[in-house]
Structures are given as structure tokens and as C-alpha cells.
Write an enzyme that holds these catalytic residues in place. Structure first.
Site, PDB file in Angstrom:
ATOM      1  CG  ASP A   9      -1.734   1.287   1.572  1.00 52.51           C
ATOM      2  OD1 ASP A   9      -2.341   1.512   0.596  1.00 52.51           O
ATOM      3  OD2 ASP A   9      -1.436   1.695   2.631  1.00 52.51           O
ATOM      4  CG  ASP A  11      -1.469   7.747   0.270  1.00 51.51           C
ATOM      5  OD1 ASP A  11      -0.768   8.755   0.539  1.00 51.51           O
ATOM      6  OD2 ASP A  11      -2.150   7.339  -0.631  1.00 51.51           O
ATOM      7  CB  THR A  43      -2.419   2.668  -4.496  1.00 53.48           C
ATOM      8  OG1 THR A  43      -2.523   4.208  -3.972  1.00 53.48           O
ATOM      9  CG2 THR A  43      -2.114   2.795  -5.795  1.00 53.48           C
ATOM     10  N   GLY A  44      -5.241   2.794  -3.616  1.00 54.62           N
ATOM     11  CA  GLY A  44      -6.547   3.482  -3.904  1.00 54.62           C
ATOM     12  C   GLY A  44      -6.327   4.500  -5.063  1.00 54.62           C
ATOM     13  CE  LYS A 197      -5.245  -0.811  -1.608  1.00 52.87           C
ATOM     14  NZ  LYS A 197      -4.470  -0.183  -0.682  1.00 52.87           N
ATOM     15  CG  ASP A 220      -2.190   2.195   6.593  1.00 50.60           C
ATOM     16  OD1 ASP A 220      -2.692   3.146   6.817  1.00 50.60           O
ATOM     17  OD2 ASP A 220      -2.161   2.075   5.399  1.00 50.60           O
ATOM     18  CG  ASN A 223      -7.940   1.030   1.592  1.00 49.07           C
ATOM     19  OD1 ASN A 223      -7.474   1.025   2.761  1.00 49.07           O
ATOM     20  ND2 ASN A 223      -7.169   1.548   0.497  1.00 49.07           N
TER      21      ASN A 223
END
Length: 271
Positions: A9, A11, A43-44, A197, A220, A223
Site C-alpha cells: 500500500d 499512503d 493503492t486506491g 486489492k 495499514d 481497504n
């Protein structure tokens, strides 16, 4: 079994609280790549929002991949080619837009190329997201939206307390229809039910001929949860939310303390 792919991930995981990649994390990831381990940012964000970090980590070459839009797309980072695609259509847009108005929260829509909002009183969080992910932001009324649109994700966004109240009003039928993820206190992400994900990671390793036992996933937030559950070694950051820690194989240091480097050095870069 040795780790052959590490999904990370961005962020709250790869990046420090100051939104940079620390030198130790960068050096560790470059060593992992040199050792033949696939490094996949998950990632989003859309691909343009991850390009800065992909470039810094030398992950824009042929054979490099990224999971974007929280799993709606799996992309070749060199060409931008989409290898797996789980999007929403105009009917989903109408349904989610109507629900956003009904529960009293702002929203926006994201495609591969741009972000759209129909809120005349545009949310500061929409502006923030457009700047963060380096995407053009466009105002379109509901009637002006292209009926052939392929939507990577939609987001309900608002002040955390407002969003909390809005979420409480979402009916079960709506929640069951989509993948719904709280990625930040002010963001609720809504995706194709096949998009996550974890699902994207499965699609990618199937393409590469790997098994879950050969995969490490690090994250973290909520998601990241199914990605961490899917991987043979699911890693929660020290700053992860409780549910991620509860489902992880291992809990590493925080993103302020180079947690990504710590776990890779310990379990993947083994002499």
C-alpha cells in the site's frame, strides 16, 4: 517458501507521515527488486497518482505492475495497459449519486482519465483528492455524464462526522451490491463488487504463475484487509487500524519507523 512478490500500500504504509519514501525503505525495495522480487504498489490512487513513487523505486519498466483504484484495475506501469478491469457503469453512477443525496454527503466519480463532481458546493476533500492523485477535476451535472462512462470508483466524501451519519443510513441492499471501503475518516470508496486489492492481487499472481504462499502484502487500513488476508504473509503496519492487525500474520514497525523495510529485511531478503 521464498517471497517472490511483495504488494505494498502507498499512503500510511510505503510513505512516512510526511508523505515521502524514507531512504531506508527505498534502498530496501531496490535491493528486493535486484534480488528478483516483484514489487507491486497497491493503492486506491489512479496510476498518475502513484507515478512519482513508481519512478523513485524504478518500477516503471516492462514487467512492472501496479494495483490501482483499490483493485478496480491491474496495470502495466510501463505502458499503462490494463491487465484486469472491474469498473462501474452509468447505472451505478445514477444509483450512487442518488444515494449520496439521500444520505446527505458529497461524492465524486473517478475514471482512468479524470475526476467528476456534480456537487455545486464542491467538497474540499474532492479538491484535495484531485491534487493528491494528480487528476483533472471536472464539473458535470448528472444529465451531462457520458452514458458510456467506465468508472474506476466512486467516493462519498465529507467531514468525518457527516460521513459517519451518512454511512449509518446506507441500506443493506446497497452495501451488498458493491465493494464499500472506508479508506480515510473522510472517504468512503464504492467499487465494483469484484474490485478489491485482494481480488486484484489474485488476478495478478495468476497471470504471473505465482501462488499466495509466495506473496507478502503490507498495509495499514481497511481497504488493505483482503489483500493481507489473501497473501501467504499478510503484514500490518504498526500504525494500522485494529482490524488489519487482528488479521495479519505479522505486525511490523510504523510508517514513521520504516516498517516496510523492517519486515522485508527480516523475511524476504534472507541470505
Amino acid at each position: 517458501m521464498p517471497i517472490k512478490l511483495i504488494a505494498i500500500d502507498i499512503d500510511g504504509t510505503l510513505l512516512t507521515p510526511e508523505k515521502i519514501i524514507s531512504e531506508r525503505v527505498k534502498e530496501t525495495l531496490l535491493k528486493a527488486k535486484e534480488a528478483g522480487i516483484k514489487i507491486v504498489l497497491s493503492t486506491g490512487r489512479p496510476l498518475p497518482g502513484a507515478t512519482e513513487y513508481l519512478t523513485a523505486l524504478d518500477l516503471t519498466n516492462k514487467g512492472d505492475y501496479a494495483i490501482t483504484y483499490n483493485g478496480a484495475l491491474v496495470q502495466d506501469t510501463h505502458s499503462g495497459e490494463v491487465l484486469a478491469n472491474h469498473t462501474l457503469d452509468i447505472n451505478d453512477f445514477y444509483r450512487i449519486e442518488e444515494m449520496s443525496r439521500k444520505v446527505g454527503v458529497h461524492y465524486h466519480t473517478t475514471t482512468q482519465d479524470a475526476m467528476y463532481t456534480s456537487n455545486k458546493d464542491i467538497s474540499a476533500y474532492t479538491v484535495r483528492e484531485a491534487m493528491l492523485v494528480n487528476m483533472p477535476l471536472k464539473f458535470r451535472t448528472v444529465e451531462e455524464m457520458d452514458e458510456s462512462i467506465a468508472i474506476s470508483k466512486m467516493m462519498m466524501i465529507d467531514e468525518p462526522a457527516v460521513l459517519d451519519e451518512g454511512i449509518k443510513q446506507l441500506p443493506k441492499e446497497f452495501l451488498d451490491r458493491y465493494t464499500v471501503l472506508r479508506s480515510e475518516p473522510f472517504y468512503l470508496e464504492i467499487l465494483n463488487p469484484s474490485a478489491s486489492k485482494g481480488q486484484a492481487l489474485k488476478s495478478l499472481i495468476d497471470i504471473l504463475g505465482l501462488t499466495p504462499d509466495e506473496v507478502m502484502a503490507i498495509g495499514d487500513n481497511e481497504n488493505d484487509l483482503d489483500m493481507i488476508q489473501f497473501a501467504g504473509m499478510g503484514v500490518a503496519m504498526g500504525n494500522a487500524v485494529p482490524i488489519v492487525k487482528e488479521n495479519a500474520t505479522y505486525i511490523t514497525d510504523t510508517n514513521a519507523d520504516d516498517g516496510v523495510a523492517t519486515v522485508i529485511e527480516k523475511f524476504a531478503l534472507i541470505d
